[in-house]
Write a protein that holds these residues in place. Structure first.
Motif, PDB file in Angstrom:
ATOM      1  N   ALA A  61      -4.361  -9.895 -10.762  1.00 21.10           N
ATOM      2  CA  ALA A  61      -4.706 -10.129  -9.453  1.00 21.10           C
ATOM      3  C   ALA A  61      -3.630  -9.863  -8.656  1.00 21.10           C
ATOM      4  CB  ALA A  61      -5.402 -11.317  -9.188  1.00 21.10           C
ATOM      5  N   ILE A  62      -3.669  -9.100  -7.559  1.00 22.14           N
ATOM      6  CA  ILE A  62      -2.475  -8.938  -6.312  1.00 22.14           C
ATOM      7  C   ILE A  62      -3.085  -9.702  -5.414  1.00 22.14           C
ATOM      8  CG2 ILE A  62      -1.345  -7.179  -5.139  1.00 22.14           C
ATOM      9  CD1 ILE A  62      -0.495  -7.139  -8.148  1.00 22.14           C
ATOM     10  N   LEU A  63      -1.952 -10.694  -4.879  1.00 21.14           N
ATOM     11  CA  LEU A  63      -2.697 -11.726  -3.974  1.00 21.14           C
ATOM     12  C   LEU A  63      -2.299 -11.455  -2.582  1.00 21.14           C
ATOM     13  CD1 LEU A  63      -1.564 -14.744  -6.134  1.00 21.14           C
ATOM     14  CD2 LEU A  63      -3.761 -13.569  -6.162  1.00 21.14           C
ATOM     15  N   THR A  64      -2.905 -10.078  -1.974  1.00 25.18           N
ATOM     16  CA  THR A  64      -2.604  -9.677  -0.649  1.00 25.18           C
ATOM     17  C   THR A  64      -3.585 -10.483   0.194  1.00 25.18           C
ATOM     18  OG1 THR A  64      -3.812  -8.047  -1.151  1.00 25.18           O
ATOM     19  CG2 THR A  64      -1.626  -7.550  -0.931  1.00 25.18           C
ATOM     20  N   MET A  65      -4.672 -10.692  -0.396  1.00 23.75           N
ATOM     21  CA  MET A  65      -5.714 -11.522   0.453  1.00 23.75           C
ATOM     22  C   MET A  65      -6.132 -12.881   0.192  1.00 23.75           C
ATOM     23  SD  MET A  65      -6.549  -9.437   3.121  1.00 23.75           S
ATOM     24  CE  MET A  65      -8.006  -9.640   3.844  1.00 23.75           C
ATOM     25  N   ASP A  95       2.991  -9.421  -5.308  1.00 24.96           N
ATOM     26  CA  ASP A  95       3.202  -7.887  -5.006  1.00 24.96           C
ATOM     27  C   ASP A  95       3.569  -7.636  -6.558  1.00 24.96           C
ATOM     28  OD1 ASP A  95       5.720  -8.741  -5.437  1.00 24.96           O
ATOM     29  OD2 ASP A  95       6.004  -8.972  -3.282  1.00 24.96           O
ATOM     30  N   PHE A  96       3.996  -6.384  -6.804  1.00 23.70           N
ATOM     31  CA  PHE A  96       4.421  -5.936  -7.952  1.00 23.70           C
ATOM     32  C   PHE A  96       5.678  -6.174  -8.442  1.00 23.70           C
ATOM     33  CE2 PHE A  96       1.013  -2.860  -6.873  1.00 23.70           C
ATOM     34  CZ  PHE A  96       0.254  -2.972  -7.713  1.00 23.70           C
ATOM     35  N   VAL A 153      -1.319  -0.453  -1.457  1.00 25.07           N
ATOM     36  CA  VAL A 153      -0.671  -0.904  -0.143  1.00 25.07           C
ATOM     37  C   VAL A 153      -1.580  -2.064   0.385  1.00 25.07           C
ATOM     38  CG1 VAL A 153      -0.124   1.495   0.531  1.00 25.07           C
ATOM     39  CG2 VAL A 153      -2.536   0.855   0.853  1.00 25.07           C
ATOM     40  N   ASP A 154      -0.809  -2.646   1.330  1.00 21.85           N
ATOM     41  CA  ASP A 154      -1.162  -4.031   1.773  1.00 21.85           C
ATOM     42  C   ASP A 154      -2.001  -3.578   3.262  1.00 21.85           C
ATOM     43  OD1 ASP A 154      -1.784  -6.655   2.551  1.00 21.85           O
ATOM     44  OD2 ASP A 154       0.403  -7.330   2.558  1.00 21.85           O
ATOM     45  N   ASN A 155      -3.209  -3.386   3.095  1.00 24.03           N
ATOM     46  CA  ASN A 155      -3.874  -2.774   4.339  1.00 24.03           C
ATOM     47  C   ASN A 155      -5.233  -3.294   4.533  1.00 24.03           C
ATOM     48  OD1 ASN A 155      -5.360  -1.802   2.068  1.00 24.03           O
ATOM     49  ND2 ASN A 155      -5.682   0.323   2.753  1.00 24.03           N
ATOM     50  N   ALA A 197       3.958   1.359   0.291  1.00 17.18           N
ATOM     51  CA  ALA A 197       3.861   1.053  -0.755  1.00 17.18           C
ATOM     52  C   ALA A 197       4.107  -0.266  -1.154  1.00 17.18           C
ATOM     53  CB  ALA A 197       4.645   1.870  -1.951  1.00 17.18           C
ATOM     54  N   MET A 198       3.375  -1.038  -1.792  1.00 16.66           N
ATOM     55  CA  MET A 198       3.632  -2.597  -2.089  1.00 16.66           C
ATOM     56  C   MET A 198       4.927  -2.768  -2.924  1.00 16.66           C
ATOM     57  SD  MET A 198       1.224  -4.903  -1.288  1.00 16.66           S
ATOM     58  CE  MET A 198       1.345  -6.051  -2.414  1.00 16.66           C
TER      59      MET A 198
END
Length: 223
Positions: free
Chosen positions: A188-192, A210-211, A19-21, A91-92
């Motif tokens: 690496a998931i680039l949410t931040m 994201d995925f 999740v993007d939280n 969900a992402m």
């Protein structure tokens, strides 16, 4: 690192990945800092603490606090976070599709998160995902937080898959470092952060926002 070995298991970090939280967590940490008269810098705080257990973060902030006081401070932060994030759990993009393909291919899946049980329940149970994972592993079960490799190694052991056959999804340098120390590849998931933040890690095989953006990646074709 056996980067060419087939992927037999996926290990997901939760916060900032499933999740993007993470910005809600930052809001809660800022609230705790200000409530107790402490300065707060968002960027440096995330880089230094993401992936660590709450106890590992709170303790150094309040060096004179007792164990009970540290636990209470951690609870104060988490209750605020849960209150502000609960209406936004989602969900992402692309996560559920990836999980469906992994299920169809017999690829095991686990969650390795530094989050406390209440936060894990908020995400996994709200999304109805808990039963989809072979195991959910966290510091509350006696493991050290990231960048120690313990969570990832514990997940691999519970799934019965060697570390070199696991692929980790992470949003934070501490988590990617933990995967590297466990002998695992990572995405690496680039949410931040942007991709440059992970450039120094030899185990990162890809990065994406994201995925859904990972569609077509060779490592995720699951022969």
């Amino acid at each position: 690192m056996a980067s060419e070995s087939p992927v037999r298991a996926l290990i997901f970090d939760m916060d900032g990945t499933i999740v993007d939280n993470m910005r809600y967590h930052e809001d809660a940490w800022e609230h705790l800092h200000k409530a107790h008269g402490l300065p707060f810098d968002r960027e440096s705080f995330f880089l230094h603490t993401a992936g660590m257990a709450v106890r590992e973060i709170v303790g150094p902030l309040f060096p004179d606090a007792s164990e009970d006081e540290i636990a209470a401070l951690g609870k104060e932060k988490e209750l605020f976070y849960q209150q502000i994030y609960r209406p936004h759990v989602a969900a992402m993009p692309g996560l559920l599709e990836l999980m469906a393909r992994a299920d169809a291919a017999g690829v095991a899946m686990a969650v390795a998160s530094a989050a406390p049980p209440g936060n894990i329940a908020l995400v996994l149970d709200t999304l109805g995902l808990r039963s989809r994972f072979t195991t959910v592993i966290a510091p509350s079960q006696g493991f050290r937080g990231k960048p120690h490799p313990d969570l990832f190694l514990g997940a691999a052991e519970r799934m019965g898959v060697p570390p070199e056959s696991c692929l980790v999804f992470e949003d934070a340098p501490n988590g990617v470092e933990a995967a590297q120390r466990a002998g695992m590849r990572a995405i690496a998931i680039l949410t931040m952060l942007d991709a440059q933040a992970f450039a120094g890690f030899g185990n990162v095989i890809a990065s994406a926002p994201d995925f859904a953006a990972l569609d077509g990646l060779a490592a995720l074709r699951f022969a």
